[in-house]
Design a protein around this motif. Structure first.
Motif, short mmCIF file in Angstrom:
data_model
loop_
_atom_site.label_atom_id
_atom_site.label_comp_id
_atom_site.label_asym_id
_atom_site.label_seq_id
_atom_site.Cartn_x
_atom_site.Cartn_y
_atom_site.Cartn_z
N UNK A 151 0.82 -1.21 0.00
CA UNK A 151 0.00 0.00 0.00
C UNK A 151 0.85 1.26 0.00
N UNK A 152 2.16 1.07 0.14
CA UNK A 152 3.06 2.21 0.13
C UNK A 152 3.02 2.91 -1.21
N UNK A 153 3.21 4.25 -1.25
CA UNK A 153 3.17 4.99 -2.51
C UNK A 153 4.23 4.55 -3.49
N UNK A 154 5.27 3.89 -3.05
CA UNK A 154 6.31 3.43 -3.96
C UNK A 154 6.75 2.05 -3.58
N UNK A 155 7.44 1.42 -4.49
CA UNK A 155 7.99 0.10 -4.22
C UNK A 155 9.07 0.22 -3.17
N UNK A 156 8.89 -0.39 -2.04
CA UNK A 156 9.87 -0.30 -0.97
C UNK A 156 10.71 -1.55 -0.93
N UNK A 157 11.97 -1.39 -0.63
CA UNK A 157 12.90 -2.51 -0.57
C UNK A 157 13.41 -2.68 0.86
N UNK A 158 14.34 -3.55 1.04
CA UNK A 158 14.82 -3.85 2.36
C UNK A 158 15.26 -2.59 3.10
N UNK A 159 14.80 -2.43 4.30
CA UNK A 159 15.14 -1.34 5.19
C UNK A 159 14.69 0.02 4.64
N UNK A 160 13.70 0.09 3.76
CA UNK A 160 13.35 1.39 3.18
C UNK A 160 11.87 1.66 3.22
N UNK A 161 11.52 2.94 3.14
CA UNK A 161 10.13 3.36 3.02
C UNK A 161 10.11 4.73 2.39
N UNK A 180 13.64 -14.37 0.44
CA UNK A 180 14.21 -14.73 1.72
C UNK A 180 13.38 -14.29 2.93
N UNK A 181 12.35 -13.51 2.71
CA UNK A 181 11.52 -13.09 3.83
C UNK A 181 10.79 -11.80 3.57
N UNK A 182 10.42 -11.12 4.65
CA UNK A 182 9.66 -9.88 4.56
C UNK A 182 10.37 -8.79 5.35
N UNK A 183 10.05 -7.55 4.99
CA UNK A 183 10.55 -6.40 5.75
C UNK A 183 9.35 -5.61 6.23
N UNK A 184 9.34 -5.30 7.52
CA UNK A 184 8.22 -4.57 8.10
C UNK A 184 8.71 -3.29 8.75
N UNK A 185 7.85 -2.30 8.77
CA UNK A 185 8.10 -1.11 9.57
C UNK A 185 7.54 -1.38 10.96
N UNK A 186 8.29 -0.99 11.95
CA UNK A 186 7.86 -1.22 13.33
C UNK A 186 8.27 -0.06 14.21
N UNK A 242 17.92 0.87 11.12
CA UNK A 242 17.25 2.16 11.04
C UNK A 242 16.30 2.18 9.85
N UNK A 243 15.24 2.96 9.96
CA UNK A 243 14.28 3.11 8.87
C UNK A 243 14.72 4.28 8.01
N UNK A 244 14.99 4.02 6.75
CA UNK A 244 15.49 5.04 5.83
C UNK A 244 14.45 5.39 4.77
N UNK A 245 14.87 6.17 3.78
CA UNK A 245 13.97 6.57 2.70
C UNK A 245 13.88 5.50 1.62
#
Length: 528
Positions: A79-89, A206-212, A275-278
């Motif tokens: 649902x993110x406005x862009x394709x997010x990858x590992x450690x990113x949002x 290999x898995x999932x990445x979540x924001x927490x 850390x949560x990055x861009x």
């Protein structure tokens, strides 16, 4: 393969003779030519899927090794406005304040969706995509087999938080995995008695990445949750080992690699907290309609990337999977400028996003390889793969330098340099862009892959090659045509890229030497 690697190593290491290499391991501007629209970077035309294969390789000692080979198709969008990858949002929502739910309640709510969560397939955007490579070769990253170092990680407590691998025993009776071993992600779930999940950022093989949210510090983090399957768990522990080494040798993060905050074992899932990055640089390019970066931004990116990779090489590490998807912006903020549309008589303009900050971080060390350890036959995502890998000649530090050359050209044009999924076609494109192979490298290629050569030159095109393939190769322009040397900035940038994109890895410039190139002494004025 192993023999070929070690045969090359002494010559390649000669390029890295600086003292740090010998340390022990412990210690588009206005007026830029516009490329043809048909060369846009492409991805899968239909639905994004995750695919992988498990193969066996025999090393030089005759030992059979299980190797996981993954396709480089990107994780499905959320649902993110862009394709997010590992450690990113690319979107920073307000912190969740909803009441904490128990694992039992969360799992019950997700039960009806548990079979579909792990196989999310969302149709990709219709235009401006990168071609998906064939699953058995293109765009693969071969994961190294586990080694004896993995057992050491279980008891390791040297991470910054002071936590080692601990297992959360809570609610063991409640299922938390789907049928493929992926962790079932639901909002407000508590992981490791500390992290409250907010949303899914991305999913991969290999898995999932979540924001927490870290409930102890109230800060947002990214958690990479590995699938509960032994092969993936072992591979993730190799990544933990690399990340710990990077943080140990650069605690202030001067070299701009992602830092591991904590890792632990949560209900049989290895979790890596960072850390949560861009957003990643590729996502920014995509949302900016693949407009090139300004030249002064390219210079900043180039210096940071070369510095990060030189740091890895000093530690005898090879990243092996450098690409825009693995480069994250620290901050997504931008301003909007209006630039003229080339060819428009009425003087029309279009909006272009200009970053306010070019600070970046290098991520995804799951394929990073120590120079003296096992080397898989095929590494790197197809578009950034060095010629020595394609020809099976062995690889070392220079393969990272080649990938960086491809990335810098992509920053300049806005699109991937080599758009292909076939080895021979890829080599033919390289000769169109970089010039003919040197005699020494050609002889090596003939011995290693005779099927690609005929009468002492690349056997292209073969009789059965499609018209489209011939057309795609002919459409490739030389580096001098791509980076027209119209001023001193382009002259120096072109020279740097040529040195990075050299066929023979022995003659290719090292990343450490590239940092001393005259290009970085130039003062490039701000431009659009």
């Amino acid at each position: 393969m192993q023999t070929a690697v070690h045969a090359m190593a002494p010559q390649l290491l000669a390029q890295y003779s600086h003292s740090s290499l010998n340390r022990p391991l412990n210690g588009n501007s206005t007026g830029m030519p516009t490329p043809p629209a048909t060369r846009k970077r492409k991805r899968a035309a239909h639905q994004y899927t995750v695919s992988y294969s498990e193969v066996q390789e025999v090393d030089s000692a005759g030992k059979v090794r299980d190797v996981i080979v993954i396709d480089d198709t990107p994780p499905p969008t959320t649902a993110s406005p862009s394709t997010s990858h590992m450690f990113s949002t690319s979107y920073q929502p307000p912190l969740y304040s909803a009441p904490i739910r128990t694992r039992a309640r969360a799992a019950q709510e997700a039960q009806a969706l548990s079979t579909s969560v792990s196989s999310i397939t969302i149709p990709g955007p219709a235009a401006k995509k990168r071609r998906r490579d064939i699953a058995d070769d293109a765009g693969t990253v071969a994961k190294r087999p586990a080694t004896g170092h993995l057992q050491q990680l279980t008891a390791n407590k040297s991470i910054a938080s002071g936590s080692g691998a601990t297992i959360d025993e809570a609610s063991k009776e409640v299922p938390c995995d789907d049928k493929e071993g992926h962790y079932i992600v639901v909002p407000d779930d508590i992981i490791h008695r500390r992290y409250r999940t907010v949303r899914l950022l991305g999913q991969g093989t290999f898995g999932k990445v979540v924001e927490a949210v870290d409930t102890e510090t109230n800060k947002k983090v990214a958690i990479k949750i590995i699938r509960a399957i032994p092969k993936y768990r072992d591979a993730s522990k190799m990544e933990v080992r690399v990340l710990q080494k990077l943080k140990e040798r650069d605690p202030r993060n001067i070299n701009k690699c992602i830092h591991l905050i904590q890792w632990f074992d949560h209900r049989n899932h290895i979790c890596l907290v960072s850390e949560l990055l861009g957003m990643c640089v590729y996502d920014f390019l995509k949302e900016n309609e693949f407009a090139p970066f300004p030249r002064h931004h390219i210079q900043s990116f180039a210096k940071q990337l070369l510095g990060s990779v030189a740091f890895l090489h000093d530690l005898h590490l090879i990243h092996t999977d450098l690409k825009p998807e693995n480069i994250l912006l620290v901050n997504n903020d931008y301003r909007t400028a209006h630039i003229p549309i080339p060819g428009r008589r009425n003087g029309g303009t279009k909006a272009k996003r200009i970053l306010k900050s070019t600070e970046i971080r290098l991520i995804d060390f799951g394929s990073a390889t120590f120079e003296d350890e096992y080397h898989s036959n095929v590494v790197s995502t197809r578009h950034y793969r060095a010629p020595e890998i394609i020809l099976g000649l062995g690889w070392s530090y220079p393969c990272d330098a080649f990938s960086l050359g491809c990335i810098l050209v992509e920053f300049y044009t806005g699109m991937a340099l080599f758009q292909t999924h076939d080895n021979l076609e890829h080599l033919a494109m390289m000769e169109q862009v970089m010039g003919k192979m040197t005699e020494r490298f050609l002889r090596q290629g003939v011995r290693s892959k005779p099927e690609f050569f005929k009468e002492g030159k690349l056997d292209w095109p073969k009789p059965k090659v499609s018209r489209q393939s011939k057309k795609d190769v002919r459409a490739c322009r030389s580096l001098q045509e791509i980076i027209h040397p119209r001023d001193s900035v382009n002259v120096h940038f072109l020279d740097l890229v040529k040195r990075l994109l050299t066929f023979d890895p022995v003659l290719r410039i090292s990343v450490r030497d590239a940092l001393a190139h005259p290009y970085f002494s130039l003062k490039i004025p701000a431009e659009l």
